[in-house]
Design a protein around this motif. Structure first.
Motif, PDB file in Angstrom:
ATOM      1  N   PHE A 532      -4.368   3.909 -12.751  1.00  0.00           N
ATOM      2  CA  PHE A 532      -3.216   4.024 -13.652  1.00  0.00           C
ATOM      3  C   PHE A 532      -1.903   4.116 -12.874  1.00  0.00           C
ATOM      4  O   PHE A 532      -0.863   3.672 -13.360  1.00  0.00           O
ATOM      5  N   GLN A 533      -1.964   4.685 -11.686  1.00  0.00           N
ATOM      6  CA  GLN A 533      -0.774   4.664 -10.830  1.00  0.00           C
ATOM      7  C   GLN A 533      -0.397   3.225 -10.491  1.00  0.00           C
ATOM      8  O   GLN A 533       0.773   2.832 -10.524  1.00  0.00           O
ATOM      9  N   LEU A 534      -1.419   2.433 -10.222  1.00  0.00           N
ATOM     10  CA  LEU A 534      -1.233   1.018  -9.894  1.00  0.00           C
ATOM     11  C   LEU A 534      -0.678   0.247 -11.101  1.00  0.00           C
ATOM     12  O   LEU A 534       0.336  -0.472 -10.999  1.00  0.00           O
ATOM     13  N   LEU A 535      -1.324   0.420 -12.252  1.00  0.00           N
ATOM     14  CA  LEU A 535      -0.922  -0.323 -13.445  1.00  0.00           C
ATOM     15  C   LEU A 535       0.460   0.099 -13.932  1.00  0.00           C
ATOM     16  O   LEU A 535       1.285  -0.741 -14.316  1.00  0.00           O
ATOM     17  N   SER A 536       0.716   1.419 -13.911  1.00  0.00           N
ATOM     18  CA  SER A 536       2.025   1.874 -14.366  1.00  0.00           C
ATOM     19  C   SER A 536       3.120   1.446 -13.395  1.00  0.00           C
ATOM     20  O   SER A 536       4.256   1.190 -13.806  1.00  0.00           O
TER      21      SER A 536
END
Length: 1452
Positions: A532-536
């Protein structure tokens, strides 16, 4: 048809030239008659002879004409000259005429250019190429030498003219006249003239002459000319390319070729980069199979391809070039350094593709490099070439070598960066191989290879074009979806790093990354956080180029939050908090803001999302605790917008006060399972009217609620449930919000540091056994919650500078260590207890209660008599002779002790059966900053009375228990971050090693190492304190460790602290990151701290001096180490320090060996007065002995000393005694010594260089002496089996005996082949000694078969095969030295270990095959069966001596 036409034209030309030459010419057309007029006016002998032979000379720019075939012309001219009355004088006249004719430059040019055929009209279709006049004349033997002389005289006139207006390069054309002559009359003279010309000519002419040499000279001159070219190559590197071009076309003998190649190799470092491809091609194409490895190794050493590209070129390298960047035909030679490198690699590629030996030689050359600094860019490039070509199955070999190098940390990230930085354009052609290797490394089960695969991906993405980037992202997404933890971790880490550093490029591939959302079931919470860090980062990053995936993320998060399953709710919470981190991040350019940096709409969205998460997690304590922890991580980054930060802080402070803090009154209302009590108050003066943490009532209410839930009674409708599970996470969030808002000042909440807790009186632990199971579990839960609260309190206030607060922090540490001792006792009597969770970002189902809590101590089964059962001899697969270790164990078991002592020991064992290390996942994680408490020494405060007069002075000190607690935590953290991940055993479920390191995972290894540097001075102080403590104890008790009056508990704590301090230092200095250049400064600073303890105030000193001073400083601690395990830690630490000395580490070997020997020669007594023993002690002893033997100056002498002196002392000593000179060697540790000595002996003989025929006598003698010593040691060790015949000793003997035998056959026997004639006595002695050992091995094989012990018989077939090979190998050696008649083979009887003959198998009817062997000795002799391992001609002691003398005579 063509030949007929030519003959007819020759005939016509003949008649026209001789009979009516002028008439015919005049009778032609106007054009032809005009040309007749241009005939040379002078009627010299030269012109006349030529005209008669069929050649008409022209003037100006018109080419000479030839009217006949050139062979006919040469024949006529030769006959005319020979038949002339003035022959041979006429030749000189002819040559004089030629000289006078070519004085005119244009005439000379005409003579050098091809003649034009003089044809009749009807022959116009039969035009064929004709040679030049000069070349035609050179074909006539009597004229060749003078014409060559004329040409060499004329050449200097045109040497500096270059290319003329007509495009003619005269020197080059002159050289062309000499090429491919049918016969050279004086080839030697011609070669001499050519080389003289080379010595004086201009560079351009030199190149032309040298290049033409193979086409001019005959084969007989090739050797001489090659030598001259070889010397020329050394003098003038500008001629490298033409010289090598010529040499590659010459027919040279292998010896001369090797000599030339050696000369070329010496000039390699001086060759220009643009000339390098030709040089490399020559070297590789001139290799013989035998010299391949040696030549390629030297070529690799001298080939420097390290290019530093300017930044502009680096950025442009990713532009795609022509497909197949290494194709020679598509690249102009030497157009740039990149193209030159490409051509060099192309030459290597060509060589490895068509010659298997060269491919294998390159692999061997790279494999043989043993130091990190010795590896070069060419190594990686060659491995990529071998992988891409896959010629002769080189792909598998390249992959294997790369993995070996990466596993050994010999090829590191720095070299990879240098390769991509300097050769990005060239590497683009090998992208498929780079991608395949990266995939293979990331999928490797060996965790130390995975990061290197990640580096390959990262470099490929940052260096290559968009097509390659897309392939890299797709491959990384595939890794993430594989479900294998190591793959997933490194792939997510890489994707996050690429998003952070290359957001624009990564935004293009957001669709690929979004697909991972479908595979979240297989991901751990830590991996989901990364995802989610990557996607956000892609969706809500500053670039806002990933807007197309924002809606998808919101949908997924809301769906997961609304799930009733905790697993999916956890995913929703983590995802929502990561999205808040990206959306609510502080912006640099605020627009439409009021106090914050975010737009109003974004603020609203962020707050709504936070409220949604909070409302969705209220129903589950685990979900709420996870939400607080995740939010705390986000606040800790300090990147949130100020308004968002303020909103979080305000809501947190209000809720915490309401939920967990109560005002203290005279009584505590409510009924609880145990009586409530206010405990651990550090603010005694504020005992009335203060606050307290409301733990016991909360826990009681929580248990009551769970009971109601189970009985389906719900009387809590409308009430907000508060679980003690959320206490520590909520406080952590509160503390971090306060830190961020008040710049580290915690004054608003500092009352929580000293405030008491509502618990129960801890005296209840003493009578815990009398309580019910529910009450016991209640006490255990209470202890866990209390310890976790104190751990978070220490985390919060550890960095406060106020002395009083520091003292309270140390007091809280003392509370923790005391409560942990109570918890150990409580857990011991509460089997099956499941502690409350403390770390919520992992699957709660994966965290199981340790097995030790269910069963406090394993006991042996008892039979009906109450005695422990023992295995019967029949139940063991072992020899009848019981092992030394088994005897010791049995002796220990049967020792009779008084009944009271036995009961006490049983109780102690039960308590000791619980280790809190197994419960680590159930404790809150200490921050790295909390370890700064180690700096606290003696702290004190003065308590004031009501009139502010000093009443009493209170002192607090970091005691041994607190020191041990902090050191153990520090060691675990360093081991997790800095030590390489250990490979999981096969078919064994690996525990999640990340449990309890959630905060630490947010830090990079270099940050953790830097924290270690900050702690290093205080660690050294504690180390010195431990040293002084044990020195004082030893001096006080006159060197007796277990003297009366010594506090055993304190001794054990201090001993453990001493060992942990050394383990912490070992972990720091063993970090693999120090191998990278960017971390060398950190290593230097660490070494500087140690060195400053010995040499203070010195100026800047070198790395080697720092290592030496640090080594000397740590060596001073050797006199006070209290246990063997501590001694091992110190020795390992010094070994690691010596490795940082690089090439000079050999200087520390002797000191390390001496230290290890000293520890081995010391008797180790525990504080209780017993000698150290047990499996752990044996493992430690084995490691220390291995270090000693590896660092000993002569391993063979060291083994001989232990086996020849120490073991005989042990044999003659009493049963429980030890060796006098080696006190660590006793009957319990003999197996350790034996196995280690056998293993190190086998390794040592493998390092003996193999014998070579070209070795001189002195070298052969030295190698023979080494083998003699090795064989003698082996014989001594093998014979020890007669005394120590336990099964483990036999197993070790059979295993390492076979390995030693194989090494002897492979390395020792070739030496005996070449040494037999010169050193017959030494060879005889060696074989006699070795024969005794092989005979004993043969007896052991028989013994194993009789005992039918599968553990032993598994080693027998391979060993017997080796024994059989030895027989034939000795026979081959004698045959080689013409002594085959000295070989005699007899029958060897099967005997057991005692030397007694084993009865024939015929009587037991076990094996017909062996019965046949007994009956047919002749057949046995022919087959050389291993059962008749009489080894060699010296088997028969009666005639062996005589035959050996006979051998000696023959060999002379």
């Amino acid at each position: 048809m063509m030949r007929k036409k030519k003959r007819s034209s020759v005939g016509q030309g003949d008649s026209s030239a001789i009979d009516a030459g002028p008439k015919t010419k005049k009778g032609r057309t106007g054009g032809r008659s005009k040309s007749v007029v241009q005939v040379a006016p002078d009627e010299s002998v030269f012109v006349q002879f030529l005209r008669e032979a069929g050649v008409t000379l022209k003037q100006d720019t018109t080419s000479n004409e030839i009217a006949v075939d050139q062979v006919v012309f040469q024949k006529r001219l030769q006959q005319s000259l020979k038949k002339n009355p003035r022959y041979p004088g006429i030749i000189q006249e002819f040559i004089t005429g030629l000289e006078s004719h070519i004085e005119d430059p244009q005439s000379f040019r005409n003579c050098l250019l091809p003649c034009v055929p003089h044809l009749h009209d009807e022959d116009s279709n039969s035009v064929s190429y004709q040679e030049s006049l000069m070349r035609l004349v050179l074909g006539i033997e009597m004229l060749q030498i003078p014409v060559i002389n004329i040409l060499f005289e004329k050449l200097p006139e045109f040497m500096f003219d270059g290319v003329g207006e007509d495009g003619l390069n005269v020197p080059r054309v002159i050289m062309n006249q000499l090429k491919w002559l049918d016969r050279v009359i004086d080839s030697k003279d011609l070669a001499s003239k050519l080389m003289q010309l080379v010595s004086v000519a201009s560079l351009e002419v030199q190149r032309d002459v040298i290049t033409s040499l193979p086409e001019i000279l005959e084969d007989s001159q090739h050797g001489d000319i090659a030598r001259e070219l070889n010397s020329l190559l050394k003098e003038n590197t500008q001629l490298t390319v033409p010289v090598l071009d010529a040499l590659s076309s010459l027919n040279l003998s292998p010896t001369l070729l090797a000599e030339v190649r050696g000369a070329v190799m010496t000039t390699l470092s001086a060759v220009q980069l643009e000339d390098l491809p030709v040089v490399v091609k020559f070297i590789l194409h001139s290799i013989s199979a035998t010299a391949a490895v040696e030549v390629v190794t030297e070529l690799r050493k001298k080939l420097e391809l390290e290019l530093e590209m300017p930044p502009v070129l680096q950025s442009s390298q990713s532009r795609p070039k022509i497909k197949g960047a290494t194709c020679t035909s598509s690249l102009p030679a030497a157009s740039s350094s990149q193209d030159s490198v490409s051509l060099v690699l192309d030459a290597i590629k060509s060589a490895v593709r068509f010659q298997k030996v060269i491919a294998e030689a390159w692999l061997k050359a790279v494999e043989n490099v043993e130091e990190v600094e010795d590896h070069k860019v060419i190594d990686l490039l060659v491995l990529f070439i071998l992988h891409s070509t896959n010629a002769n199955h080189s792909r598998r070999g390249a992959e294997r070598v790369l993995k070996v190098k990466v596993r050994g940390a010999l090829i590191q990230e720095a070299l990879l960066q240098k390769t991509f930085r300097g050769h990005g354009q060239v590497m683009r052609g090998y992208f498929p191989s780079i991608l395949a290797l990266a995939q293979s490394l990331v999928r490797s089960t060996d965790s130390c290879m995975v990061p290197f695969g990640g580096h390959l991906y990262k470099q490929a993405f940052t260096t290559f074009d968009s097509y390659c980037q897309q392939e890299v992202v797709a491959s990384l997404v595939t890794h993430v979806c594989s479900g294998l933890d190591a793959e997933v971790d490194v792939a997510l880490e890489l994707l996050c790093e690429l998003v952070a550093h290359r957001p624009k490029e990564m935004a293009l591939y957001g669709v690929f990354i979004k697909g991972i959302l479908d595979y979240m079931d297989n991901l751990s919470p830590q991996q989901i956080r990364r995802l989610f860090q990557l996607l956000s980062g892609v969706a809500f990053g500053a670039e806002q180029q990933g807007g197309h995936i924002q809606d998808d993320m919101h949908i997924v998060i809301r769906k997961q939050l609304s799930s009733m399953a905790l697993k999916y709710k956890r995913i929703g919470i983590i995802g929502a908090v990561m999205v808040v981190g990206s959306m609510g991040a502080r912006r640099n350019n605020p627009e439409n803001t009021q106090g914050g940096t975010l737009p109003k709409e974004t603020q609203r969205q962020v707050i709504n999302l936070l409220e949604l998460v909070r409302s969705c997690s209220e129903g589950s304590p685990e979900a709420a605790a996870l939400y607080y922890d995740e939010l705390a991580k986000l606040v800790l980054t300090g990147k949130l917008d100020p308004l968002i930060q303020a909103w979080i802080g305000k809501s947190v402070l209000e809720d915490f006060q309401e939920d967990f803090v109560v005002d203290l009154g005279p009584e505590i209302p409510g009924g609880f399972p145990l009586p409530a009590s206010v405990m651990y108050n550090l603010d005694e003066e504020e005992s009335q009217g203060g606050i307290a943490v409301n733990l016991l009532p909360l826990l009681a209410r929580d248990l009551s609620h769970k009971a109601d839930k189970r009985s389906q009674v719900n009387d809590t409708a409308g009430k907000r449930l508060v679980s003690p599970l959320c206490l520590a996470p909520f406080f952590r969030l509160l503390r971090l919000c306060e830190e961020v808002q008040h710049q580290g000042d915690l004054e608003e909440i500092d009352a929580l540091l000293g405030c008491p807790m509502i618990l129960t009186d801890m005296d209840v632990v003493e009578k815990l056994e009398s309580l019910s199971q529910t009450e016991r579990e209640f006490v255990c839960s209470l202890l866990f919650y209390t310890i976790n609260w104190f751990r978070e309190v220490v985390n919060a206030f550890c960095q406060q500078k106020d002395p009083e607060m520091k003292m309270k922090v140390v007091t809280r540490l003392q509370n923790i260590t005391y409560l942990q001792s109570l918890l150990e006792r409580s857990l011991a009597v509460t089997p099956g207890f499941m502690p409350p969770l403390a770390n919520f970002d992992s699957d709660s189902t994966a965290i199981a209660a340790p097995a030790s809590s269910a069963a406090p101590a394993k006991k042996a089964k008892k039979d009906s008599t109450g005695k422990k059962k023992r295995k019967t001899p029949a139940s063991k697969n072992s020899s009848g002779d019981s092992s030394v270790l088994e005897e010791a164990a049995e002796a220990e078991e049967t020792q009779q002790e008084p009944a009271e002592k036995e009961k006490e020991k049983e109780k102690e064992k039960e308590r000791a059966g619980i280790s809190l290390s197994a419960y680590r996942p159930f404790f809150r994680e200490l921050d790295m900053e909390a370890l700064g408490v180690l700096e606290c020494g003696l702290l004190s405060r003065t308590l004031l009375d009501s009139e502010l007069h000093s009443r009493v002075r209170e002192e607090v000190q970091l005691g041994p228990a607190e020191l041990l607690f902090l050191l153990e935590d520090l060691w675990r953290k360093l081991d997790f971050s800095l030590a390489p991940a250990k490979k999981a055993p096969f078919l064994k479920v690996k525990a999640d090693r990340t449990l309890g390191f959630s905060h630490l995972q947010q830090k990079r290894p270099q940050e953790v190492a830097h924290h270690g540097l900050l702690l290093l001075p205080i660690l050294c102080t504690h180390l010195e304190n431990c040293h002084n403590h044990f020195q004082a104890v030893l001096s006080k008790n006159l060197g007796v460790v277990d003297a009366l009056g010594v506090d055993l508990k304190e001794q054990q704590l201090m001993s453990s602290a001493y060992q942990l301090l050394l383990q912490v230092l070992l972990c720091m200095f063993s970090w693999s990151g120090f191998g990278q250049q960017e971390h060398r400064a950190l290593l230097k600073s660490m070494l500087g701290v140690l060195a400053s303890k010995l040499k203070e105030g010195e100026a800047e000193i070198s790395m080697e001096q720092l290592v030496r001073h640090s080594f000397e400083y740590l060596l001073n601690f050797r006199g006070s180490v209290p246990s063997l395990s501590t001694a091992l830690c110190l020795t390992q630490l010094l070994t690691v320090l010596a490795q940082h000395a690089g090439a000079n580490q050999a200087a520390f070997r002797a000191q390390t060996a001496s230290l290890a020997r000293g520890f081995l020669c010391q008797e180790w007594i525990s504080p209780s007065g017993e000698r150290e023993r047990g499996n752990k002690h044996n493992d430690t002893l084995q490691s220390l002995l291995s270090i000693y033997l590896k660092h000993a100056d002569d391993v063979l002498k060291a083994v001989e000393e232990i086996a020849g002196e120490g073991v005989p002392e042990l044999i003659s000593a009493a049963k429980d005694a030890c060796s006098r000179s080696w006190p660590t060697l006793n009957r319990q540790t003999f197996l350790v010594f034996y196995r280690t000595m056998m293993a190190e002996l086998e390794k040592a003989v493998r390092r003996i260089p193999p014998g070579k025929q070209r070795d001189d006598t002195e070298v052969q003698s030295e190698k023979l002496l080494t083998w003699n010593l090795a064989v003698r040691d082996f014989h001594v060790l093998i014979n020890l089996v007669k005394v120590f015949d336990s099964r483990p000793v036999l197993t070790a003997c059979l295993k390492y005996g076979r390995l030693f035998l194989e090494s002897f056959l492979k390395l020792g026997m070739p030496l005996l082949d070449f040494s037999f004639k010169k050193h017959k006595e030494d060879v005889q002695s060696l074989l006699k000694t070795f024969q005794l050992s092989t005979r004993q091995l043969h007896h052991m094989c028989g013994h194993s078969k009789i005992r039918q012990d599968t553990g032993l018989t598994n080693h027998v077939p391979a060993l017997k095969k080796g024994l059989e090979q030895f027989v034939y190998r000795v026979k081959a050696m004698l045959t080689l030295n013409n002594c085959q008649e000295a070989f005699w083979l007899g029958n060897l009887k099967n005997r057991d270990l005692k030397g007694e003959e084993i009865l024939s198998q015929r009587s037991t009817q076990d094996s017909e095959a062996e019965e046949d062997e007994e009956d047919e000795p002749q057949q046995q002799e022919q087959s050389g069966d291993e059962e008749s391992d009489s080894d060699d001609r010296k088997n028969d002691h009666n005639r062996g001596e005589e035959e050996e003398e006979e051998v000696t005579d023959d060999s002379d």
